[in-house]
Enzyme design. Sequence first.
Site, PDB file in Angstrom:
ATOM      1  N   ASP A 122       0.866  -1.185   0.000  1.00 58.36           N
ATOM      2  CA  ASP A 122       0.000   0.000   0.000  1.00 58.36           C
ATOM      3  C   ASP A 122       0.902   1.233   0.000  1.00 58.36           C
ATOM      4  OD1 ASP A 122      -1.782  -2.088   0.523  1.00 58.36           O
ATOM      5  OD2 ASP A 122      -3.051  -0.858   1.810  1.00 58.36           O
ATOM      6  N   LYS A 163      -6.880   3.329  -3.583  1.00 56.75           N
ATOM      7  CA  LYS A 163      -7.285   3.351  -2.182  1.00 56.75           C
ATOM      8  C   LYS A 163      -7.507   4.789  -1.755  1.00 56.75           C
ATOM      9  CE  LYS A 163      -5.359   2.070   2.378  1.00 56.75           C
ATOM     10  NZ  LYS A 163      -4.231   1.384   3.057  1.00 56.75           N
ATOM     11  N   LYS A 196     -10.281   0.358  -2.688  1.00 60.31           N
ATOM     12  CA  LYS A 196     -10.220   0.137  -1.250  1.00 60.31           C
ATOM     13  C   LYS A 196     -10.511   1.438  -0.505  1.00 60.31           C
ATOM     14  CE  LYS A 196      -7.035  -1.182   2.505  1.00 60.31           C
ATOM     15  NZ  LYS A 196      -5.687  -1.702   2.844  1.00 60.31           N
TER      16      LYS A 196
END
Length: 315
Positions: free
Chosen positions: A152, A215, A251
């Site tokens: 991430d 995300k 996400k």
Amino acid sequence: MAWTPFDLDDAVRDDRSLRRFLHGLPGVDQVGLEQRAAGLGTRSIKKNSKMQAIDTAISMVDLTTLEGADTEGKVRALCAKARRPDPGQDGVPRVAAVCVYSDLAATAVAELDGSGIHVASVATSFPSGRAARAVKLADVEHAVAAGADEIDMVIDRGAFLAGRYGQVFDEIKAVKATCGSAHLKVILETGELATYDNVRRASWLALLAGGDFIKTSTGKVSPAATLPVTHLMLQAVRDWRDTIGELRGVKPAGGIRNTKDAIRYLVAVHEVAGPEWLTPDLFRFGASSLLNDLLMQRRTQLEGHYSGPDYVAVD
């Protein structure tokens, strides 16, 4: 959004082409977007469907701890919870992943060996994203070497807001190459992007550069995930699929704490992107406290009465 197909190679040929493409995206109708998000958020779900939605949401959780005081013991406990979210109940799905800092990735990998649960590591000078590129790439290399199979990363919001799109694009591409076989989630930190138009541009920039997921947030900035922002990101991956033929994930992370909110997001996934995104391979919740509420509501559905947090909480 009325979508016009485009030539991928032409869009990323150089910095000028990238800027032309991103600023050529249709502007966001703020009122329309927020009204649609609010409308979908009022949908009611019957009992049988609610149980299915709860189990689906559990299976999509990236169970997360990203605190300076994290220890190996805390990560081990989190991994035990990821394997068996509610030891007192059979049939509870495992979560999708455990997300930790890179120095604790090896601990999570050892604890989750053979479980099928992914290990995600934040990287690239999380949460600020402010460091030399060599430092960011070394951070990714460390996490991958420790066994993390998901990375991430955070984009450089300063560069993006200054209009240095090529710099952000090149950095995402470099991180993607460093990931090897690990999946890359690109954190936009939408709470710092100021406008919906910027969220749309950042989403497309991350997809163009090779992000497997886009995300919303680090969870360290407010506002974090919101339904309107998630709608925009779902539109982006839907249009990417329609044009390029590839499936990319979304996400939302930060601020999603209860079952009612999680179900609202699942409704948005179904209605905006499509039912094929209702899988942990394409949609995740970045959360620390959400799982406990999902488990309590699951027990309520099964037993007909509310179970207190003492029955399910393992923090």
